[in-house]
Write a protein that holds these residues in place. Structure first.
Motif, short mmCIF file in Angstrom:
data_model
loop_
_atom_site.label_atom_id
_atom_site.label_comp_id
_atom_site.label_asym_id
_atom_site.label_seq_id
_atom_site.Cartn_x
_atom_site.Cartn_y
_atom_site.Cartn_z
N ALA A 103 0.15 9.01 12.97
CA ALA A 103 -0.20 7.58 13.30
C ALA A 103 1.23 7.61 12.09
CB ALA A 103 -2.23 7.14 13.04
N LYS A 104 1.02 8.04 11.13
CA LYS A 104 2.28 7.96 9.56
C LYS A 104 3.07 7.86 10.42
CE LYS A 104 3.26 9.09 5.85
NZ LYS A 104 2.95 9.80 4.13
N GLN A 105 3.91 8.23 11.35
CA GLN A 105 4.77 8.58 12.08
C GLN A 105 5.14 7.15 12.33
OE1 GLN A 105 5.44 11.76 14.22
NE2 GLN A 105 4.41 13.71 13.11
N ALA A 106 4.14 7.04 13.22
CA ALA A 106 4.53 5.28 13.91
C ALA A 106 4.04 4.09 13.04
CB ALA A 106 3.71 4.81 15.17
N ILE A 107 3.05 3.74 12.04
CA ILE A 107 3.92 3.64 10.89
C ILE A 107 4.99 3.18 10.42
CG2 ILE A 107 2.40 2.04 8.80
CD1 ILE A 107 -0.05 4.01 9.92
N THR A 108 5.61 4.28 9.44
CA THR A 108 6.62 4.28 9.12
C THR A 108 7.69 4.27 9.95
OG1 THR A 108 5.57 6.35 7.72
CG2 THR A 108 8.10 6.07 7.74
N ALA A 154 -3.37 1.94 5.19
CA ALA A 154 -3.37 1.25 3.82
C ALA A 154 -3.57 3.60 3.83
CB ALA A 154 -3.87 1.17 3.03
N LYS A 155 -4.55 3.95 3.93
CA LYS A 155 -4.75 5.43 3.60
C LYS A 155 -4.19 5.88 4.13
CE LYS A 155 -7.45 9.42 2.21
NZ LYS A 155 -7.93 9.22 0.64
N ILE A 156 -3.68 5.84 5.28
CA ILE A 156 -2.14 7.35 6.57
C ILE A 156 -1.34 6.55 5.23
CG2 ILE A 156 -0.91 6.46 8.38
CD1 ILE A 156 -4.30 5.59 9.66
N VAL A 160 -8.81 4.90 -1.50
CA VAL A 160 -8.77 3.84 -0.41
C VAL A 160 -10.63 3.37 -0.70
CG1 VAL A 160 -8.27 2.06 0.91
CG2 VAL A 160 -6.99 4.03 0.36
N LEU A 161 -10.94 1.69 -0.54
CA LEU A 161 -12.22 1.19 -0.79
C LEU A 161 -11.77 0.29 -0.17
CD1 LEU A 161 -12.49 1.70 -4.03
CD2 LEU A 161 -12.81 3.16 -2.70
N ALA A 189 0.87 -1.43 -0.25
CA ALA A 189 0.60 -0.18 0.23
C ALA A 189 1.06 1.45 0.15
CB ALA A 189 -0.69 -0.26 1.56
N ALA A 190 2.02 1.06 0.75
CA ALA A 190 2.67 2.73 0.77
C ALA A 190 3.43 2.58 -0.46
CB ALA A 190 3.92 2.13 2.05
N LYS A 191 3.22 1.55 -1.41
CA LYS A 191 4.47 1.94 -2.59
C LYS A 191 3.54 1.69 -3.53
CE LYS A 191 8.80 -0.40 -0.55
NZ LYS A 191 9.03 -1.49 -0.21
#
Ligand code: 13P
Length: 301
Positions: free
Chosen positions: A290-295, A66-68, A75-76, A46-48
């Motif tokens: 949230a993106k910081q935690a996922i990345t 995925a949206k983040i 994103v559906l 999803a990131a790429k």
């Protein structure tokens, strides 16, 4: 079914869409997907992806992740109420309370959590990288939410850490008892028992291997054993039975069926693409944190 699949492929091309499916999805959905895998693998895809639309066949927290990661993409989530009761056991405010109680301890949140919880956390993890993620932190004491069973598994595999748990569990994996393993071992003494770390610690202890859904699949594919007992959701078993035709594959417990993962059917995927529904939105300030935690998690592995 064949016609529907053709229509899906046509819509996919028209909308420049990619279909991602978790290993727990129905066979018909996995067959229509471009990528099938565990939470970590699908987050990376999803990131790429270059596609404009991501159809996420899984549950809400996966589509939100995925949206983040790809905020410019549509994103559906094909079934709007495909949720995760485990993720719902903890809220952003619960995490803030935990941080007040343990002010110097970083928060690791399992991706099976809401975007708000991720936004309050220092780093995310999946079942595939939880041990590595916790080990990567310099602090000795770590808050781990929401899955206590996965937390216990991590605590056993990382040296020198103290984990503060939340008491969430996955209702589906919690059905498995050590007695189920002993019964299967009696019946199939040569079998390898492969379980998910969301199972209780005594179940994990009694099994031959614990790992993420994709790790379980890889174990069964590469092992020379002939018989496997699968202690995670039945979707994994369906996938293995279709590829490992020379091997015997059994489900450890008949209740290993996630009702939320089973909501998405091939028709739901078609409807999602046709009507561009259900669009996932995550509030910008929450998504940013949230993106910081996922990345940070994706950088660990
Ligand atoms: P995986 O990360 O192993 O795919 O598991 C996701 C999940 O929700 C397990 O119940």
């Amino acid at each position: 079914m064949v016609e529907l699949k053709k229509e899906i492929d046509k819509l996919k091309r028209e909308h420049n869409a990619v279909i991602l499916a978790h290993n727990y999805q129905l066979d018909e959905v996995q067959d229509a997907a471009d990528h099938v895998g565990d939470s970590l693998y699908l987050s990376n895809i999803a990131a790429k992806t270059d596609c404009e639309v991501i159809v996420f066949c899984g549950v809400r927290f996966m589509a939100e992740t995925a949206k983040i990661l790809s905020p410019d993409k549509v994103v559906l989530l094909p079934e709007m109420d495909a949720g995760c009761p485990l993720a719902d056991t903890v809220t952003g405010s619960d995490v803030r309370n935990l941080k007040r109680q343990h002010p110097k301890s970083p928060v690791v949140c399992y991706v099976n959590s809401s975007s708000e919880v991720k936004a309050e956390s220092d780093i995310c993890c999946t079942s595939a990288n939880a041990v590595k993620v916790v080990a990567s932190l310099p602090e000795r004491k770590v808050i781990f939410v929401p899955d206590a069973n996965l937390g216990n598994y991590v605590a056993k595999h990382v040296v020198g850490k103290e984990l503060v748990f939340w008491d969430g569990v996955c209702n589906t994996h919690a059905k498995v008892q050590p007695g189920d393993i002993y019964l299967m071992k009696e019946k199939y003494p040569e079998a390898k028992i492969l379980v998910h770390p969301e199972c209780s610690p005594d179940v994990v202890e009694a099994a031959d291997f614990a790992g993420s859904t994709s790790e379980i699949i890889r174990y069964a594919e590469s092992s020379t054993a002939r018989t496997f007992i699968i202690g995670t959701e039945v979707g994994v078993l369906c996938q293995l039975r279709s590829t490992q035709t020379q091997k015997q594959i059994f489900l450890l417990h008949p209740g290993l069926v996630c009702p939320n993962m089973k909501k998405t059917r091939l028709q739901s995927v078609y409807d999602a693409l046709l009507n561009k529904r259900y669009k996932i939105q995550v509030e910008e300030s929450v998504a940013e944190k949230a993106k910081q935690a996922i990345t940070r998690m994706l950088e660990v592995v």
